[in-house]
Scaffold this motif. Sequence first.
Motif, short mmCIF file in Angstrom:
data_model
loop_
_atom_site.label_atom_id
_atom_site.label_comp_id
_atom_site.label_asym_id
_atom_site.label_seq_id
_atom_site.Cartn_x
_atom_site.Cartn_y
_atom_site.Cartn_z
N ILE A 166 -2.49 -6.29 -15.38
CA ILE A 166 -2.63 -5.80 -14.00
C ILE A 166 -3.83 -6.50 -13.37
CG2 ILE A 166 -3.32 -3.76 -12.63
CD1 ILE A 166 -0.54 -3.39 -13.66
N HIS A 167 -3.67 -6.92 -12.11
CA HIS A 167 -4.83 -7.36 -11.32
C HIS A 167 -4.77 -6.63 -9.99
CE1 HIS A 167 -6.76 -10.55 -13.66
NE2 HIS A 167 -5.56 -10.95 -14.04
N SER A 168 -5.73 -6.93 -9.14
CA SER A 168 -5.77 -6.20 -7.89
C SER A 168 -6.38 -7.09 -6.82
CB SER A 168 -6.63 -4.96 -8.14
OG SER A 168 -6.78 -4.24 -6.98
N LYS A 181 -6.84 1.22 0.38
CA LYS A 181 -6.52 1.12 -1.05
C LYS A 181 -6.27 -0.34 -1.41
CE LYS A 181 -5.58 5.26 -3.13
NZ LYS A 181 -4.71 6.34 -2.70
N PRO A 182 -6.73 -0.74 -2.60
CA PRO A 182 -6.43 -2.12 -3.00
C PRO A 182 -4.94 -2.23 -3.30
CG PRO A 182 -7.43 -0.91 -4.81
CD PRO A 182 -7.45 0.01 -3.62
N THR A 183 -4.43 -3.46 -3.35
CA THR A 183 -3.04 -3.60 -3.77
C THR A 183 -3.03 -3.98 -5.23
OG1 THR A 183 -3.11 -5.81 -2.88
CG2 THR A 183 -2.06 -4.15 -1.54
N VAL A 184 -2.03 -3.46 -5.95
CA VAL A 184 -1.97 -3.65 -7.39
C VAL A 184 -0.89 -4.68 -7.69
CG1 VAL A 184 -1.55 -2.50 -9.58
CG2 VAL A 184 -2.62 -1.26 -7.69
N VAL A 185 -1.20 -5.64 -8.55
CA VAL A 185 -0.19 -6.62 -8.92
C VAL A 185 -0.02 -6.64 -10.43
CG1 VAL A 185 -0.61 -7.99 -6.85
CG2 VAL A 185 -1.83 -8.56 -8.94
N ARG A 238 0.83 -1.22 0.00
CA ARG A 238 0.00 0.00 0.00
C ARG A 238 0.86 1.26 0.00
NH1 ARG A 238 -4.18 -2.25 3.98
NH2 ARG A 238 -5.71 -3.12 2.53
N ASP A 239 1.93 1.24 0.79
CA ASP A 239 2.80 2.42 0.87
C ASP A 239 3.47 2.70 -0.47
OD1 ASP A 239 2.15 2.54 3.49
OD2 ASP A 239 4.03 1.69 4.24
#
Length: 434
Positions: A87-89, A96-100, A69-70
Amino acid sequence: MMWEPEWETLSQDEMETLQLFRLKKLVRRVYERVPFYREKMEEAGVKPEDIRKLEDISLLPFTTKDDLRDNYPYGLFAVPLSEVVRIHSSSGTTGKPTVVGYTRKDLETWANLTARVLTAGGVRREDVVQISFGYGLFTGGFGLHYGAEKLGATVIPISSGNTTRQVMIMKDYGTTVLICTPSYALYLAETLEEMGLDPEDLKLRVGLFGAEPWTDRMRREIEERLGIDATDNYGLSEVIGPGVSGECLEAKSGLHIFEDHFIPEVVDPSTGNPLSLGEKGELVITTLTKEALPLIRYRTRDITYLYREPCPCGRTLIKMAKPSGRTDDMLIVRGVNVFPSQVEEALLEVKGTSPHFQLVVDRRGYLDELEVWVEVSEEMFFDSMKKQRELVERIREKISSVLGINVKVKLVEPGTLGRTEGKAKRVVDRRELS
Ligand code: DLL
């Protein structure tokens, strides 16, 4: 049957040699490419060359969801965005969601891993696979989709929702494999019954369920009501999505972790100290082969234990027990740790109840109160007050003895508690509000 037998049957020695080789490479790579990892390692006083044997992994600092998140959205990526093709999440509901992200090679790896899970769960190229996981930012739909295509099955990418239509398609298109959350599988079973159909009217053969905790008893219920063999599979977006581990049809016990791609550890969630095989704690995963978003010692917050045993399927991979809850799903009620899965386990032992339940925690004065809302069968709900009171008492005793605290029980009509097409919502915590 195995998808990649050459990797799934390595001896422990061979596997450890491979893991160490990949770990060293990974650590060097993130140290050079990701400022976050370099800083964390410098703070901890570790250099890539300090990793000489596998146990040295414990010298490396943990990575947490907050770190992701940071560094939102792309700060932990180890490749430029131009190399990222997907990209997924995460499905997190707070903050906030995390982005992968995935490179082309990551997608290839991922498809192979979900093909392994599917093969272990009994899927073959002749199968018609209905994927009722959401397609989109959630990793479930796309993740299993590409694995199923890779192994040559016929894929119906129906996604989640519109349950009556799901059943109709299942029947008309001759679906043989169902893929979704276990709670949605039960909802589909209910809908099937409401539509006056039974498993005989379908060609369903196996089901692969995951993305949320469930119990062996729930497995049996799904298997009976849908007339299938059901296996569990596990994963999380940060690590890759589905494809981290899965049960085999032969044993249906314990999820084989694909150790050539992920190093699993279990640690004490409060101290972070490594625990031994068989000891329950928080699962920590290091990804060995991911390019776009490699993770070092990622704290999954999932509770499980690891063990090795010869498996009838022939895989030599380490196993994890079905995750029994999350460190952050855990409710602390009057100082006692409560997991929704314990309530589910208890309920399934009481006849006349269904596995649809919700935990409602509230605070009266200074005291926490836990109320369990349970759906009961129609006959039960309309039965005499006396019978209802007896049932409430039976449920109350069962749950209270399993949890070790007193609970209140409220019976609700079948279908009252919200059904979800994705992950079930088991807990309503009202304590912050009072
Ligand atoms: O749920 C990935 C997935 C999709 C796995 C489809 C399996 C099938 P997230 O949305 O990031 O990713 O949620 C990950 O879900 O940390 C666990 O708490 C929980 N979870 C996933 N699989 C299982 C399982 C996907 N088999 C979070 N048993 C994880 C228990 C599971 N919990």
